[in-house]
Scaffold this motif. Sequence first.
Motif, short mmCIF file in Angstrom:
data_model
loop_
_atom_site.label_atom_id
_atom_site.label_comp_id
_atom_site.label_asym_id
_atom_site.label_seq_id
_atom_site.Cartn_x
_atom_site.Cartn_y
_atom_site.Cartn_z
N ALA A 1 -18.80 -3.76 -11.43
CA ALA A 1 -19.32 -2.87 -10.86
C ALA A 1 -20.71 -1.96 -11.12
O ALA A 1 -21.12 -1.65 -9.85
N GLY A 2 -20.63 -1.74 -11.42
CA GLY A 2 -22.01 -0.93 -12.62
C GLY A 2 -21.26 0.51 -12.41
O GLY A 2 -19.63 0.89 -11.96
N PRO A 3 -22.60 1.74 -12.07
CA PRO A 3 -22.33 3.00 -11.71
C PRO A 3 -21.11 3.10 -9.84
O PRO A 3 -20.42 4.03 -10.15
N LEU B 1 -17.48 4.36 -9.46
CA LEU B 1 -17.09 5.91 -8.73
C LEU B 1 -17.00 5.54 -7.69
O LEU B 1 -15.83 6.08 -7.34
N LEU B 2 -17.86 4.45 -6.24
CA LEU B 2 -17.03 4.90 -5.52
C LEU B 2 -16.19 3.62 -4.85
O LEU B 2 -14.88 4.26 -4.32
N GLY B 3 -15.74 2.65 -5.97
CA GLY B 3 -14.75 2.90 -5.61
C GLY B 3 -13.70 3.00 -6.46
O GLY B 3 -11.86 3.01 -5.91
N LEU C 1 -12.52 -3.93 -7.25
CA LEU C 1 -11.08 -2.66 -7.00
C LEU C 1 -10.38 -3.15 -7.38
O LEU C 1 -8.99 -2.00 -7.03
N PRO C 2 -9.79 -3.97 -8.10
CA PRO C 2 -8.28 -4.68 -7.72
C PRO C 2 -8.07 -3.83 -8.69
O PRO C 2 -6.82 -3.46 -9.35
N ILE C 3 -8.23 -3.75 -10.04
CA ILE C 3 -8.91 -3.73 -11.65
C ILE C 3 -8.78 -1.64 -11.21
O ILE C 3 -7.86 -1.11 -11.56
N LEU D 1 -4.57 -8.29 -3.04
CA LEU D 1 -4.25 -9.48 -2.69
C LEU D 1 -5.80 -11.03 -2.58
O LEU D 1 -5.28 -11.92 -3.43
N GLY D 2 -6.22 -11.01 -1.37
CA GLY D 2 -7.06 -11.51 -1.50
C GLY D 2 -8.80 -11.27 -2.79
O GLY D 2 -8.56 -12.34 -3.11
N ALA D 3 -8.01 -9.98 -2.87
CA ALA D 3 -9.40 -10.17 -3.89
C ALA D 3 -9.43 -10.80 -5.33
O ALA D 3 -10.03 -11.24 -5.76
#
Length: 466
Positions: A44-46, A49-51, A220-222, A432-434
Amino acid sequence: MTATPDTAGELKRGLKNRHIQLIALGGAVGTGLFLGAGSAIFAAGPSVLLGYAIAGFLAFMIIRQLGDMVAEEPVAGTFSYFAYKYWGDFPGFLAGWNYWILYVLVGISELTAAAAYMQYWWPEVPTWLVALAFFILINVINMATVKAFGEAEFWFAIIKVATICAMIVAGLYILLFSQGLVDGATFKNLFQAPAIGPHAGDETRAGFMPNGIAGLVVALPIIMFAFGGLELVGITAAEADNPRQVIPKACNQVVWRILIFYIGVMAVLLSLFHWSSLSPNQSPFVMVFDKIGFKAAAGFINFVVLTAALSVYNSCVYATSRMLYGLAMQGNAPKVFFSADKRGVPLAAMAVGALLTALVVPLNYFVPAVHEAFGMAMSLVVASLVINWALISLAHLFFRKSKDKANHTTVFPSPWFPLSNYICIAWVIFVLGAMYFALDMKAAVIAVPVWVVIIYSGYKILKRKA
């Protein structure tokens, strides 16, 4: 049928607010941050943080839903108890046994990891022997009193939290007062192209979201799995001093502290080093401490991740024994497990978990590189975690509908009910989809319905014999 107190010993209330705060912090701040953050950053790069902000907000809602239930009825079995009481027999059975088996598997993997970490200092010592030593140590601690468990987890967590605080303070010192210690250190790294290194000036690596929405979705899942362990707040309810005050305080404070730790340390890290200079397979913490002149960084981080692994296994022993105790109380496990000694320790329930976890010793003896095979086992762990999140939100829906029907206001109501529940359930589906489409984790997603069918088969067999 739920067992009655006169058939068993009772758990003792010995966990104070500081214990519960650090138990939840320790459960969520572990190897996923110290060693696994690199893969999320690389994806995701920077915008990682949003994630973390998004995942933290969803974790907050789930923990508030759990807190709403356990503050009202602080009993053993946590969300399994509520699923059983307000939803039905099988949901309670599924929630409890899924959680129990999940933490047995996690316990095996964490002991294996701890044995592997010790190889850094003593490669000549067999991993099976180290795993056995740690297995005995942690179980002896848990056999004492619940306060002994709380104290051990408190100090395990302190080590991790102190490391993160040191990282943030050291990083901010470099960024604000001594940028020369790390080449290219600047807050602008969160938005600009790399100024140094092989990718210097590469505009494709610039921006807050260099890999677009797709990169954030992959991360996001990670990120979400890093928040696993927060539900330990609910597990402690039956043994917390003054739970109606302690549990709400813990639920509110823990998530915000974790968000500060995660977002704070990531913001500092990504300012010190441009994200493109990091490796998905290398601990960012080792890089930072090494760059600021702490030459023993690798050994120090190895010590921290060792304590992180032991901390998780410590929580596993506690969680599996209390969950099995709660299942027996519901009638979803043999009544022999609804018993505790005079110190309030459910020894019978602890013994079963220990018996299965002890398989870690022959596994490490016959297959010294067994940790490589745990990729498949951990897919089942991932599937179990997703089921847990969904079951908490669903159980809370039934719990609140029952309370609202009786015109009863709970002591710690979850905000935005029932919208927050539907958002959390939709989030689980999205994760789950991701996992299925964006990550190489299709097996874990496919395992979810298969695993539910397996547990349902066990439920039918148990009820047929009852």
